[in-house]
Design an enzyme around this catalytic site. Structure first.
Site, mmCIF file in Angstrom:
data_model
loop_
_atom_site.group_PDB
_atom_site.id
_atom_site.type_symbol
_atom_site.label_atom_id
_atom_site.label_comp_id
_atom_site.label_asym_id
_atom_site.label_seq_id
_atom_site.Cartn_x
_atom_site.Cartn_y
_atom_site.Cartn_z
ATOM 1 N N PRO A 128 0.893 -1.162 -0.119
ATOM 2 C CA PRO A 128 0.000 0.040 0.138
ATOM 3 C C PRO A 128 0.900 1.200 0.093
ATOM 4 C CG PRO A 128 0.257 -1.043 2.286
ATOM 5 C CD PRO A 128 0.782 -1.935 1.259
ATOM 6 N N THR A 129 0.656 2.006 -1.009
ATOM 7 C CA THR A 129 1.268 3.458 -0.853
ATOM 8 C C THR A 129 0.115 4.509 -1.170
ATOM 9 O OG1 THR A 129 1.700 3.206 -3.293
ATOM 10 C CG2 THR A 129 3.594 2.762 -1.500
ATOM 11 N N ALA A 130 0.287 5.663 -0.464
ATOM 12 C CA ALA A 130 -0.730 6.797 -0.285
ATOM 13 C C ALA A 130 -0.783 7.513 -1.598
ATOM 14 C CB ALA A 130 -0.535 7.692 0.750
ATOM 15 N N SER B 122 -4.158 1.386 -0.030
ATOM 16 C CA SER B 122 -3.845 2.336 1.039
ATOM 17 C C SER B 122 -5.054 2.864 1.576
ATOM 18 C CB SER B 122 -2.870 3.373 0.944
ATOM 19 O OG SER B 122 -2.706 4.356 1.907
ATOM 20 N N TYR C 64 -5.225 1.848 8.959
ATOM 21 C CA TYR C 64 -4.424 2.496 10.204
ATOM 22 C C TYR C 64 -5.544 2.701 11.233
ATOM 23 C CZ TYR C 64 -0.421 4.257 7.600
ATOM 24 O OH TYR C 64 0.827 4.156 6.845
ATOM 25 N N THR D 28 -1.769 -1.864 9.387
ATOM 26 C CA THR D 28 -0.277 -1.275 9.637
ATOM 27 C C THR D 28 -0.087 -1.076 11.025
ATOM 28 O OG1 THR D 28 -0.409 -0.514 7.390
ATOM 29 C CG2 THR D 28 1.423 0.427 8.786
ATOM 30 N N LYS E 275 0.844 -5.381 9.193
ATOM 31 C CA LYS E 275 2.159 -5.143 8.301
ATOM 32 C C LYS E 275 3.065 -4.108 9.259
ATOM 33 C CE LYS E 275 3.036 -2.253 4.386
ATOM 34 N NZ LYS E 275 3.445 -0.822 4.832
ATOM 35 N N SER F 116 8.464 -5.545 7.335
ATOM 36 C CA SER F 116 8.411 -4.500 6.431
ATOM 37 C C SER F 116 8.700 -3.251 7.639
ATOM 38 C CB SER F 116 6.743 -4.051 6.198
ATOM 39 O OG SER F 116 6.924 -2.590 5.594
ATOM 40 N N HIS G 156 8.310 -0.152 6.555
ATOM 41 C CA HIS G 156 7.557 1.070 5.877
ATOM 42 C C HIS G 156 8.475 1.498 5.113
ATOM 43 C CE1 HIS G 156 3.666 3.135 7.088
ATOM 44 N NE2 HIS G 156 4.022 3.817 6.012
ATOM 45 N N ASP H 269 8.503 -6.885 2.437
ATOM 46 C CA ASP H 269 8.593 -5.589 1.639
ATOM 47 C C ASP H 269 9.686 -4.671 1.969
ATOM 48 O OD1 ASP H 269 7.408 -3.291 3.172
ATOM 49 O OD2 ASP H 269 5.736 -3.413 2.232
ATOM 50 N N ARG I 130 13.589 -4.637 -5.865
ATOM 51 C CA ARG I 130 13.759 -3.921 -7.279
ATOM 52 C C ARG I 130 14.055 -4.745 -8.434
ATOM 53 N NH1 ARG I 130 11.770 -1.262 -4.139
ATOM 54 N NH2 ARG I 130 12.511 0.843 -3.319
ATOM 55 N N GLY J 53 6.717 -1.267 -3.346
ATOM 56 C CA GLY J 53 5.966 0.088 -2.923
ATOM 57 C C GLY J 53 6.329 1.040 -4.167
#
Ligand SMILES: Cc1cc2nc3c(=O)[nH]c(=O)nc-3n(C[C@H](O)[C@H](O)[C@H](O)COP(=O)(O)O)c2cc1C
Ligand SMILES: CC(C)CC(=O)C(=O)O
Length: 330
Positions: free
Chosen positions: A66-68, A92, A115, A141, A206, A228, A230, A261, A265, A284
């Site tokens: 998840p990314t915001a 997210s 959250y 998370t 997470k 993770s 983050h 995570d 790459r 991410g």
């Protein structure tokens, strides 16, 4: 790094507003952990097995972490990501598209990242929204009792989304008409138990790094965990995510799946995470770079490049990955 990912990163850097680029790229503190997440993979090597014939390896074991705020990367935001995904998309809570629309656009399962909020009614409503939307799991998370301090954002004075963009899941929640801010607070295992009681969805955690917390997660009936840090955006003194993985895998002992995570790459990175016991690797920032560079097509390029490279690495490893195949480089 996979060359397709490197090229998309450069393109994203060129097209993004530098403030938004820094929001996506940056980490906490001196960004030691941000760099270490990638460096940890370079410290390890794989000893391939030979003469194994054609063994069936794992399916493409990658999910989207998840990314915001995907609309900061591209006007189609999370809709483009969801259309391209074709694998688990952990959406997210801070998405710029409401979760119901993300699920409607998705080409694979969608899990909702949550959250926990200090007002339990707000948390419950967010869970209900995820359920009604058709999410297949919740990912709570747990590495953020407070917000991380991102020096790049502080230097730019970046605190709020530009006009016209919002964290759409935070609209019209109990007690607040209109938009509500996401809050961080120090929760406990009892709060995780309450979430499990509230929903029949599988509940993942997470942001677990300590093996004892992994054991507690199993004891509290959690469906799986993400090892993770983050993406280096919380505590800038923790180990690289990959370095924390083996002890957590040992503590869990196969009872629940463990996702890794941070810094993934390339296909070789995915293979190393699996060899060390992860069930899957999460990505991410590469998704954000693909999205910024080329929208839905860019996200698809990221996933296709990783799939192709992972399959190649797996074939060269004799179709199998296990911890005895991992050695530290001299
Ligand atoms: C710009 C950005 C936003 C993020 N937003 C969230 C979020 O909303 N919720 C969450 O649990 N993790 C969030 N993360 C952390 C990611 O889920 C993931 O742990 C991390 O990005 C993995 O590292 P990688 O970027 O090196 O692949 C965010 C990361 C970045 C870079
Ligand atoms: C605090 C959230 C809005 C986003 C997040 O988790 C992050 O930027 O790392």
């Amino acid at each position: 790094m996979n060359p397709v990912l490197a090229e998309l990163h450069e393109k994203a850097r060129a097209v993004l507003d530098p403030v938004h680029y820094d929001f996506f790229a940056g980490g906490a503190g001196d960004e030691v952990v941000l760099a270490e997440n990638e460096a940890a993979f370079r410290r390890l090597a794989l000893l391939p097995r030979v003469l194994r014939g054609e063994e069936n390896g794992p399916e493409f074991p990658v999910l989207i972490s998840p990314t915001a705020f995907h609309k900061l990367a591209h006007p189609d935001g999370e809709l483009a990501t969801a259309r391209a995904a074709g694998t688990v998309l952990v959406s997210s809570m801070a998405s710029t598209v409401p979760i119901a629309d993300v699920v409607a656009a998705a080409t694979g399962p969608v899990w909702f990242q949550l959250y926990l909020q200090p007002d339990p009614e707000v948390t419950e409503e967010l869970i209900r929204r995820a359920e009604r939307a058709g999410c297949a799991a919740l990912v709570v998370t747990v590495d953020s009792p407070v917000f991380g301090r991102h020096r790049r954002d502080l230097a730019h004075g970046f605190h709020d989304l530009p006009a016209g963009l919002a964290a759409e899941n935070m609209r019209d929640l109990p007690g607040t008409p209109g938009l509500r801010r996401i809050e961080m607070a120090p929760f406990t295992w009892a709060d995780i138990d309450r979430v499990r009681d509230l929903t029949s969805l599988p509940v993942w955690l997470k942001g677990v790094l300590h093996p004892d917390d992994a054991v507690l997660a199993v004891e509290h009936g959690v469906a799986g965990i993400f090892v993770s840090n983050h993406g280096g955006r919380q505590l800038d003194v923790v180990p690289a995510a990959l370095d924390a993985l083996p002890a957590v895998v040992d503590a869990v002992g196969g009872r629940i799946p463990v996702v890794l995570d941070g810094g993934v790459r390339s296909g070789a990175d995915i293979a190393l995470a699996l060899a060390l016991g992860a069930s899957a690797a999460g990505i991410g920032r590469p998704v954000l770079w693909g999205l910024a560079a080329d929208g839905e097509a860019g996200v698809r390029k990221v996933l296709d490049a990783l799939r192709d490279e992972f399959e190649h690495v797996l074939a060269l490893c004799g179709g199998q990955l296990s911890r005895d195949m991992v050695v530290v480089r001299c």
